[in-house]
Design an enzyme around this catalytic site. Sequence first.
Site, mmCIF file in Angstrom:
data_model
loop_
_atom_site.group_PDB
_atom_site.id
_atom_site.type_symbol
_atom_site.label_atom_id
_atom_site.label_comp_id
_atom_site.label_asym_id
_atom_site.label_seq_id
_atom_site.Cartn_x
_atom_site.Cartn_y
_atom_site.Cartn_z
ATOM 1 N N LYS A 74 0.862 -1.185 0.000
ATOM 2 C CA LYS A 74 0.000 0.000 0.000
ATOM 3 C C LYS A 74 0.891 1.225 0.000
ATOM 4 C CE LYS A 74 -4.499 0.770 0.393
ATOM 5 N NZ LYS A 74 -5.476 -0.237 -0.047
HETATM 6 N N1 GLU Z 1 -7.104 0.126 -3.343
HETATM 7 C C1 GLU Z 1 -7.903 -1.008 -3.643
HETATM 8 C C2 GLU Z 1 -7.973 -1.948 -2.456
HETATM 9 O O1 GLU Z 1 -7.782 -1.552 -1.320
HETATM 10 C C3 GLU Z 1 -7.472 -1.700 -4.912
HETATM 11 C C4 GLU Z 1 -6.074 -2.229 -4.904
HETATM 12 C C5 GLU Z 1 -5.600 -2.716 -6.262
HETATM 13 O O2 GLU Z 1 -6.386 -2.757 -7.177
HETATM 14 O O3 GLU Z 1 -4.416 -3.053 -6.339
HETATM 15 O O4 GLU Z 1 -8.319 -3.090 -2.575
#
Ligand code: GLU
Length: 430
Positions: A120
């Site tokens: 993240k």
């Molecule tokens: N930000 C989104 C999540 O928390 C998508 C992450 C992604 O597609 O890599 O799942």
Amino acid sequence: MQKILIHIFMSTSTQTAHESMYEAVLARLNVAAQLINLPETVTKVLRYPQKEVKVSLPVMMDDGKVQVFEGYRVVHSTHLGPSKGGIRYAMDVNDDEVRALAAWMTFKCAVADLPYGGAKGGIKCDPRKLSEGELERLSRAYAKAMKDVFGVNKDIPAPDMGTSAREMAWILDEYNKITGEDSPGVITGKPVGLGGSLGREAATGRGVMVNTLQALSKLNINPKQATAAVQGFGNVGSHAARLLAEQGIKIIAISDASGGYYDEKGIDIKDALNYIAKNNRILEGYPNATKITNEELLTLKCDVLVPAALQNVISPSIAENVKCKIIIEGANGPTYPEADPILNEKGIIVVPDILANSGGVTVSYFEWVQNKMGYYWTEEEVNQKHDEKMKVAFEKVWTNAKKYNTYMRIAAYITALEKIQLGIKMKGFF
Ligand code: GLU
């Protein structure tokens, strides 16, 4: 058994979510690990993120002054493949939060059976207070600073809170300029014209819808007779509300930062979407419903409650007053760890974030696959593949909940750990 589990859970979650989100993740990991007798070595490895990067991002603002922003990227695990996870732009971004969100991605990708680890990223900023030019310069500065972290087979970012396809396009462009190659798969959630996948924008909301239908069927509730309240009307909440309504579910309340909007006869979601399209994307002043507070929305009597806004909204006291049958966590981390046993005692089914909102990363995976092939699927193909994967994931978690006599959140961790531990073991320790 249920009582014992609650006891273990309480004793391992002495730190509350607002003290440390990462500790809250570890508390839940511990409970699942104990239930399946996970080897201590595996738990130990998962307690430590693999990589944490913090950068300073100097950006020339429109007024000619330089402002320095904090940027983060945490790679929690690459045991099952390259790390995957979004980038958020928000004022509360900090190392603990990004670490927790990165770990959730590890578990989320494993639950959805994607060949990815978890990561993240984030920038501490208020995107609503920045001009488009400032946002572009900030996004490009972030891409430049993270050039050695990102990689199509290494670490693949995507949108999260406060970001969208627009930011992904800037980051992709900057990354490609640095590497001198065109590598669309290094980031997902891109605009469709730049290698983005059809269906990606609505995917998280679609996953919420599929999980809702699965949960309703387990309770023998006909969707056409069901009611739902959706907290949050951003990317996840608005698509979820629209798709749930398309299934015949009556949406009795919606909300955003401006408050809640209630109509027991059902809110016309298309009308609400048209309203925000003309009203700076917010529901403020929405005339066709009664104004309520966000707290009132969370405690409405309904079949399905979808918290799809922020983390830490269902506190223990809210949990005491919740009157729904099913909670589908569209947001990441909307429920305090201390609220879990309360909801469980009340017999409320909580479909946890790492399952309920995994539709987004699932279609991110499809986007990456299409980028690698250089061949693109129709929206129907994407949706059909998504729905299939989501149903399988739901069923696995449901089965594990029964098998281990636990609630769905812990069952989702168990489902993820069963897969991750194999990856860790096969790769070995040194
Ligand atoms: N930000 C989104 C999540 O928390 C998508 C992450 C992604 O597609 O890599 O799942």
